[in-house]
Design a protein around this motif. Structure first.
Motif, PDB file in Angstrom:
ATOM      1  N   LEU A   6      38.912  51.659  47.953  1.00  0.00           N
ATOM      2  CA  LEU A   6      39.306  50.289  47.680  1.00  0.00           C
ATOM      3  C   LEU A   6      38.670  49.821  46.390  1.00  0.00           C
ATOM      4  O   LEU A   6      37.572  50.247  46.028  1.00  0.00           O
ATOM      5  N   GLY A   7      39.341  48.957  45.706  1.00  0.00           N
ATOM      6  CA  GLY A   7      38.803  48.372  44.482  1.00  0.00           C
ATOM      7  C   GLY A   7      39.321  46.954  44.338  1.00  0.00           C
ATOM      8  O   GLY A   7      40.211  46.528  45.065  1.00  0.00           O
ATOM      9  N   LEU A   8      38.775  46.222  43.430  1.00  0.00           N
ATOM     10  CA  LEU A   8      39.209  44.864  43.173  1.00  0.00           C
ATOM     11  C   LEU A   8      40.438  44.911  42.279  1.00  0.00           C
ATOM     12  O   LEU A   8      40.394  45.417  41.162  1.00  0.00           O
ATOM     13  N   ALA A   9      41.549  44.390  42.770  1.00  0.00           N
ATOM     14  CA  ALA A   9      42.795  44.425  42.014  1.00  0.00           C
ATOM     15  C   ALA A   9      43.051  43.126  41.272  1.00  0.00           C
ATOM     16  O   ALA A   9      43.619  43.134  40.183  1.00  0.00           O
ATOM     17  N   PHE A  10      42.628  42.001  41.845  1.00  0.00           N
ATOM     18  CA  PHE A  10      42.974  40.719  41.270  1.00  0.00           C
ATOM     19  C   PHE A  10      41.936  39.689  41.666  1.00  0.00           C
ATOM     20  O   PHE A  10      41.488  39.662  42.806  1.00  0.00           O
ATOM     21  N   LEU A  11      41.560  38.851  40.744  1.00  0.00           N
ATOM     22  CA  LEU A  11      40.570  37.806  40.971  1.00  0.00           C
ATOM     23  C   LEU A  11      41.180  36.470  40.566  1.00  0.00           C
ATOM     24  O   LEU A  11      41.660  36.328  39.442  1.00  0.00           O
ATOM     25  N   LYS A  12      41.229  35.512  41.497  1.00  0.00           N
ATOM     26  CA  LYS A  12      41.732  34.168  41.207  1.00  0.00           C
ATOM     27  C   LYS A  12      40.575  33.183  41.324  1.00  0.00           C
ATOM     28  O   LYS A  12      39.827  33.223  42.296  1.00  0.00           O
ATOM     29  N   ILE A  13      40.455  32.287  40.347  1.00  0.00           N
ATOM     30  CA  ILE A  13      39.362  31.314  40.324  1.00  0.00           C
ATOM     31  C   ILE A  13      39.957  29.914  40.247  1.00  0.00           C
ATOM     32  O   ILE A  13      40.718  29.612  39.319  1.00  0.00           O
ATOM     33  N   PRO A  14      39.624  29.030  41.215  1.00  0.00           N
ATOM     34  CA  PRO A  14      40.143  27.663  41.168  1.00  0.00           C
ATOM     35  C   PRO A  14      39.421  26.835  40.107  1.00  0.00           C
ATOM     36  O   PRO A  14      38.203  26.923  39.964  1.00  0.00           O
ATOM     37  N   VAL A  15      40.185  26.039  39.362  1.00  0.00           N
ATOM     38  CA  VAL A  15      39.633  25.206  38.292  1.00  0.00           C
ATOM     39  C   VAL A  15      40.277  23.819  38.348  1.00  0.00           C
ATOM     40  O   VAL A  15      41.317  23.635  38.983  1.00  0.00           O
ATOM     41  N   THR A  16      39.679  22.859  37.671  1.00  0.00           N
ATOM     42  CA  THR A  16      40.260  21.516  37.618  1.00  0.00           C
ATOM     43  C   THR A  16      41.006  21.260  36.317  1.00  0.00           C
ATOM     44  O   THR A  16      41.968  20.509  36.289  1.00  0.00           O
ATOM     45  N   ASP A  17      40.572  21.864  35.224  1.00  0.00           N
ATOM     46  CA  ASP A  17      41.186  21.658  33.909  1.00  0.00           C
ATOM     47  C   ASP A  17      41.524  23.028  33.341  1.00  0.00           C
ATOM     48  O   ASP A  17      40.649  23.767  32.885  1.00  0.00           O
ATOM     49  N   LEU A  18      42.806  23.369  33.380  1.00  0.00           N
ATOM     50  CA  LEU A  18      43.241  24.713  33.000  1.00  0.00           C
ATOM     51  C   LEU A  18      42.898  25.045  31.551  1.00  0.00           C
ATOM     52  O   LEU A  18      42.360  26.115  31.277  1.00  0.00           O
ATOM     53  N   GLY A  19      43.165  24.146  30.627  1.00  0.00           N
ATOM     54  CA  GLY A  19      42.877  24.408  29.218  1.00  0.00           C
ATOM     55  C   GLY A  19      41.407  24.645  28.958  1.00  0.00           C
ATOM     56  O   GLY A  19      41.027  25.572  28.240  1.00  0.00           O
ATOM     57  N   ARG A  20      40.558  23.811  29.544  1.00  0.00           N
ATOM     58  CA  ARG A  20      39.107  23.953  29.375  1.00  0.00           C
ATOM     59  C   ARG A  20      38.630  25.278  29.961  1.00  0.00           C
ATOM     60  O   ARG A  20      37.827  25.992  29.362  1.00  0.00           O
TER      61      ARG A  20
END
Length: 118
Positions: A3-17
């Motif tokens: 197994l390996g890490l395929a995808f990492l999603k990080i929640p943010v409040t300001d996409l551009g920043r």
């Protein structure tokens, strides 16, 4: 099976920043950015990586929650030098198990730990 890490999603409040922070601080590229969908896909990592604004289709995570992943880098000192102009939170840590890591918070308070690659 491996197994390996395929995808990492990080929640943010300001996409551009957030895109600016991750691209400038980590040398990633913004391969796809959609303000409408609150989604950005970043390139330049050994895995898929995305930033998303909660509730716009990418998920419902809460920015600033505790990290549940660790990244890896070959040169923590060089990474620290890149991050220092962007944040006062970046610091190299000597861990109790003998490993080294760089701990940093992004602009939304998401804690990142980057382990020194052996």
């Amino acid at each position: 099976m491996t197994l390996g890490l395929a995808f990492l999603k990080i929640p943010v409040t300001d996409l551009g920043r957030a895109v600016d922070f991750y691209c400038t601080g980590f040398g990633l590229t913004a391969d796809f950015v959609s303000d409408e969908y609150g989604w950005a896909q970043l390139g330049g990592a050994d895995m898929g990586m995305a930033l998303y604004v909660a509730g716009k289709g990418g998920g419902d995570g809460v920015p600033g929650q505790d990290r549940d992943f660790h990244l890896a880098a070959d040169d923590l000192e060089a990474l620290l030098a890149r991050l220092t102009p962007l944040t006062a939170t970046a610091a190299i840590v000597e861990n109790d198990d003998g490993s080294r890591s760089l701990d940093v918070k992004d602009p939304d308070g998401n804690g990142l730990r980057i382990m020194a690659r052996s």
